[in-house]
Design an enzyme around this catalytic site. Structure first.
Site, PDB file in Angstrom:
ATOM      1  N   ASP A  10       0.858  -1.178   0.000  1.00 58.25           N
ATOM      2  CA  ASP A  10       0.000   0.000   0.000  1.00 58.25           C
ATOM      3  C   ASP A  10       0.899   1.234   0.000  1.00 58.25           C
ATOM      4  O   ASP A  10       2.073   1.164   0.393  1.00 58.25           O
ATOM      5  CB  ASP A  10      -0.887  -0.022   1.240  1.00 58.25           C
ATOM      6  CG  ASP A  10      -1.636   1.280   1.442  1.00 58.25           C
ATOM      7  OD1 ASP A  10      -2.361   1.684   0.530  1.00 58.25           O
ATOM      8  OD2 ASP A  10      -1.471   1.893   2.521  1.00 58.25           O
ATOM      9  N   MET A  11       0.362   2.365  -0.415  1.00 59.74           N
ATOM     10  CA  MET A  11       1.176   3.579  -0.489  1.00 59.74           C
ATOM     11  C   MET A  11       0.928   4.520   0.688  1.00 59.74           C
ATOM     12  O   MET A  11       1.757   4.646   1.581  1.00 59.74           O
ATOM     13  CB  MET A  11       0.921   4.291  -1.823  1.00 59.74           C
ATOM     14  CG  MET A  11       1.493   3.545  -3.013  1.00 59.74           C
ATOM     15  SD  MET A  11       1.144   4.363  -4.590  1.00 59.74           S
ATOM     16  CE  MET A  11       1.859   5.976  -4.304  1.00 59.74           C
ATOM     17  N   GLY A  45      -5.277   2.604  -3.675  1.00 60.64           N
ATOM     18  CA  GLY A  45      -6.565   3.098  -4.135  1.00 60.64           C
ATOM     19  C   GLY A  45      -6.420   4.192  -5.170  1.00 60.64           C
ATOM     20  O   GLY A  45      -7.391   4.590  -5.814  1.00 60.64           O
ATOM     21  N   LYS A 197      -8.231  -5.295  -3.111  1.00 63.76           N
ATOM     22  CA  LYS A 197      -6.777  -5.461  -3.246  1.00 63.76           C
ATOM     23  C   LYS A 197      -6.363  -6.934  -3.176  1.00 63.76           C
ATOM     24  O   LYS A 197      -5.425  -7.351  -3.856  1.00 63.76           O
ATOM     25  CB  LYS A 197      -6.039  -4.660  -2.175  1.00 63.76           C
ATOM     26  CG  LYS A 197      -6.059  -3.155  -2.409  1.00 63.76           C
ATOM     27  CD  LYS A 197      -5.097  -2.462  -1.449  1.00 63.76           C
ATOM     28  CE  LYS A 197      -5.120  -0.958  -1.619  1.00 63.76           C
ATOM     29  NZ  LYS A 197      -4.120  -0.276  -0.757  1.00 63.76           N
ATOM     30  N   ASN A 223      -9.042  -0.684   3.352  1.00 58.92           N
ATOM     31  CA  ASN A 223      -8.958  -1.173   1.974  1.00 58.92           C
ATOM     32  C   ASN A 223      -7.801  -2.142   1.765  1.00 58.92           C
ATOM     33  O   ASN A 223      -7.659  -2.718   0.686  1.00 58.92           O
ATOM     34  CB  ASN A 223      -8.862  -0.013   0.985  1.00 58.92           C
ATOM     35  CG  ASN A 223      -7.664   0.887   1.216  1.00 58.92           C
ATOM     36  OD1 ASN A 223      -7.220   1.094   2.341  1.00 58.92           O
ATOM     37  ND2 ASN A 223      -7.140   1.438   0.147  1.00 58.92           N
TER      38      ASN A 223
END
Length: 270
Positions: A10-11, A45, A197, A223
């Site tokens: 994830d970022m 996302g 995801k 998420n």
């Protein structure tokens, strides 16, 4: 020790610190893992354009690099945009979500593959989305969308104090039709029921012939839950929400302390 072949990151709140930067320690660890032949992908996302500068910083633009965008709604090869997996909504879905948001006085926006970021009414959180990803948005009454027009995802967007009550009791009609994920305190996202995801990482793993137990996934928010559950090693950041920490196999340092590097150093490079 298990030989891991794929790391999905994830970022925001995970790879990126609070200044939206990648630490040198994280960069070094990621590059070292890649040099050992491990696939490292960004799973966000965000739209592709909002991830591009970070992929370039990490050299993730080659023939064998992949990226997971829009919370898994699109998985593509980096250098040519070849789509590995795609699960889209339609215009009628954007209308349906917007109708429910309207009943609670909440704002919405959506991503269209042709129109970009669209919203019926300009608001702080759509501007935040645009600024974060280096894109513009356009005003569009969702009732003007064709029912069958492709829509990537629709989001209800408002301050946490307004969004929390809705998110705590999302109407059944929405839960039954969509994957619903909380990507930030001010973002509640509605995507294709077969998109998340975890499903995106699974589609890429199948494409690369990699087993779930050979995969590490790192995240901090709602998420990210599906991909942490799917992975052989699901990692929650030190700053992750409590529900993500509860299902994680390992909890690393927070996003401001190079928690991603800690995981790679411990489980891949050691």
């Amino acid at each position: 020790m298990q030989q891991y072949k794929l790391i999905a990151l994830d970022m925001d709140g995970t790879l990126l610190n609070n200044e939206k930067k990648i630490s040198e320690r994280n960069k070094t660890a990621i590059l070292a893992a890649r040099e050992q032949g491990v696939y490292v992908i960004l799973a966000s996302g965000r739209p592709y354009i909002g991830m591009q500068q970070y992929m370039q910083q990490l050299g993730m633009t080659g023939n064998d690099d992949y990226v997971l965008c829009f919370n898994g709604a699109i998985v593509e090869r980096a250098h040519d945009g070849y789509v590995i997996n795609s699960k889209m909504l339609q215009g009628k879905d954007a209308k349906f979500v917007a109708q429910h948001a309207d009943r609670f006085g909440l704002n919405v926006h959506a991503f269209s593959p042709t129109r970009g970021l669209i919203t019926p009414k300009a608001n702080h959180y759509t501007q935040h989305e645009a600024d974060s990803n280096g894109i513009d948005f356009s005003l569009l009454d969702f009732s003007l969308l064709d029912d069958h027009e492709p829509i990537i995802k629709t989001m209800i967007i408002d301050p946490p104090e307004l969004l929390d009550p809705f998110a705590a009791a999302v109407p059944t009609a929405l839960c039954q039709r969509y994957t619903v994920v909380r990507s930030a305190p001010f973002f509640l996202e509605f995507i294709h029921p077969q998109a998340n995801k975890g499903a995106g990482v699974a589609a890429l793993a199948q494409h690369l012939n990699i087993n779930p137990e050979q995969i590490i996934c790192c995240g901090d928010a709602g998420n990210d839950l599906h991909m942490l559950q799917y992975a052989g090693l699901g990692v929650a950041m030190g700053n992750a929400t409590e529900d993500i920490k509860a299902i994680a196999d390992y909890i690393t340092a927070d996003n401001n302390s190079s928690g991603v590097a800690e995981v790679i150093e411990k489980f891949v490079l050691a």
